[in-house]
Structure formats: structure tokens, C-alpha cells
Write an enzyme that holds these catalytic residues in place. Structure first.
Site, PDB file in Angstrom:
ATOM      1  N   ASP A   8       0.862  -1.183   0.000  1.00  0.00           N
ATOM      2  CA  ASP A   8       0.000   0.000   0.000  1.00  0.00           C
ATOM      3  C   ASP A   8       0.899   1.234   0.000  1.00  0.00           C
ATOM      4  O   ASP A   8       2.133   1.126  -0.154  1.00  0.00           O
ATOM      5  CB  ASP A   8      -1.028  -0.044   1.157  1.00  0.00           C
ATOM      6  N   CYS A  66       3.082  -3.050   3.952  1.00  0.00           N
ATOM      7  CA  CYS A  66       2.265  -1.883   4.288  1.00  0.00           C
ATOM      8  C   CYS A  66       3.021  -1.134   5.377  1.00  0.00           C
ATOM      9  O   CYS A  66       4.205  -1.428   5.613  1.00  0.00           O
ATOM     10  CB  CYS A  66       0.839  -2.278   4.692  1.00  0.00           C
ATOM     11  N   THR A  68       2.964  -1.090   8.685  1.00  0.00           N
ATOM     12  CA  THR A  68       3.476  -1.972   9.745  1.00  0.00           C
ATOM     13  C   THR A  68       3.671  -3.408   9.281  1.00  0.00           C
ATOM     14  O   THR A  68       4.343  -4.184   9.964  1.00  0.00           O
ATOM     15  CB  THR A  68       2.471  -2.027  10.911  1.00  0.00           C
ATOM     16  N   HIS A  99      10.208 -23.888   9.251  1.00  0.00           N
ATOM     17  CA  HIS A  99       9.238 -24.527  10.144  1.00  0.00           C
ATOM     18  C   HIS A  99       7.785 -24.349   9.693  1.00  0.00           C
ATOM     19  O   HIS A  99       6.962 -25.234   9.923  1.00  0.00           O
ATOM     20  CB  HIS A  99       9.376 -23.968  11.566  1.00  0.00           C
ATOM     21  N   HIS A 134       7.480 -30.775  11.114  1.00  0.00           N
ATOM     22  CA  HIS A 134       6.871 -29.493  10.743  1.00  0.00           C
ATOM     23  C   HIS A 134       5.766 -29.681   9.704  1.00  0.00           C
ATOM     24  O   HIS A 134       4.817 -28.911   9.642  1.00  0.00           O
ATOM     25  CB  HIS A 134       7.934 -28.520  10.230  1.00  0.00           C
TER      26      HIS A 134
HETATM   27  C1  RB5 Z   1      -2.019   2.873   6.279  1.00  0.00           C
HETATM   28  O1  RB5 Z   1      -2.015   4.124   6.863  1.00  0.00           O
HETATM   29  C2  RB5 Z   1      -1.653   1.813   7.305  1.00  0.00           C
HETATM   30  O2  RB5 Z   1      -2.723   1.595   8.141  1.00  0.00           O
HETATM   31  C3  RB5 Z   1      -1.226   0.534   6.617  1.00  0.00           C
HETATM   32  O3  RB5 Z   1      -0.135   0.804   5.810  1.00  0.00           O
HETATM   33  C4  RB5 Z   1      -0.789  -0.599   7.517  1.00  0.00           C
HETATM   34  O4  RB5 Z   1       0.165  -0.185   8.426  1.00  0.00           O
HETATM   35  C5  RB5 Z   1      -1.888  -1.372   8.140  1.00  0.00           C
HETATM   36  O5  RB5 Z   1      -1.654  -2.364   8.842  1.00  0.00           O
END
Ligand code: RB5
Length: 148
Positions: A8, A66, A68, A99, A134
């Protein structure tokens, strides 16, 4: 190896850097399903595209990014056949292959930088599933998909 990659807006730069790392490998086919700018998009839409390629066999593995890596991981693991591992260290990336037989790697573009991400991607690409005990455990994970 065929890899489908997508991010994203929270990780467009890291996606491009990860593609540079993927190009180090011989016989690597990279398909980038976007996004291509910092205009906001919804990460589940990208997760769906990458995972569709993995489930259909059009890609051997997928990489999702993304901000996080968490949202992508949650979305990807809702899709039957996907084992997505969110990894921000090399050991986890290696173990996700050995694993857990992870077929998708997730990374957070607002969490790690290019250097560590590159090492993580190399570990994920080079890692081989160990099988044995596994195999049984991964089969049990996949059986959870059919439970009500
Ligand atoms: C977008 O702002 C953010 O929420 C997305 O990139 C991600 O971190 C969601 O888990």
C-alpha cells in the site's frame, strides 16, 4: 522463482528497494501489482491480488508490504492456502520457511529500513521447508481453514 509483490502507500519506497534485492537472484520473475504512488489505497485489495497469484500457482511466493505489515498479514491469512509471516528479523524469516513453510512474507515499510529488509528477503527466498515434524504441524494449520 516467480514472486508477486505488492504494497500500500505506506511502503512504496521499501517495495522498490525489495525489488532491487529480488533482482540479485538468477531466474527471478517479479510481478509488481502496485501500488505505485503514495496516494492512499486499501491494503486488503493489494493482499488479495498477491495472494491470488500464490494460491493459483502463478507465483511461487508473495511479498506484501504496508506501514506496519500487520494489516497485510491479517488480510493475507484470511485467504485459503496462504501462510503469511510478518518478519522484521532474519531469524524469523528463515524459520518462517523452515518450520512454517510460509508462502508469503510481510514487511512494514514504517518499521524497518532497506538494509534489514534486504537480509530478511534473502532469508525468505533462500529458506527451504524442513518437512518432518513441521509437515504435520503445517497440515494442522491448514486444517483450521475448514473448521467452523
Ligand atoms: C495505512 O495508513 C496503514 O494503516 C497501513 O499501511 C498498515 O500499516 C496497516 O496495517
Amino acid at each position: 522463482m516467480k514472486i508477486t509483490i505488492g504494497s500500500d502507500h505506506g511502503a512504496v519506497t521499501l517495495k522498490d528497494e525489495v525489488k532491487m534485492v529480488l533482482r540479485e537472484f538468477d531466474d527471478m520473475e517479479i510481478k509488481d501489482v502496485g501500488t505505485y504512488s503514495t496516494d492512499a489505497v486499501d491494503y486488503p485489495d493489494i493482499a488479495k491480488k498477491v495472494c491470488a497469484d500464490v494460491v493459483s500457482g502463478n507465483a511461487d511466493r508473495g511479498i506484501l508490504l504496508c506501514g506496519t505489515g500487520i494489516g497485510m498479514t491479517m488480510a493475507a491469512n484470511k485467504i485459503k492456502g496462504i501462510r503469511c509471516a510478518l518478519c522484521h528479523d532474519v531469524y524469523s524469516a528463515r524459520m518462517s520457511r523452515e518450520h512454517n513453510n510460509a508462502n508469503v512474507l510481510a514487511l512494514g515499510g514504517r518499521v524497518i529500513g532497506f538494509g534489514p529488509a534486504g537480509e530478511i528477503v534473502r532469508a525468505f527466498i533462500n529458506g527451504e521447508f524442513a518437512g518432518g515434524r513441521h509437515e504435520r504441524r503445517v497440515k494442522k494449520i491448514m486444517a483450521l481453514e475448514s473448521e467452523k
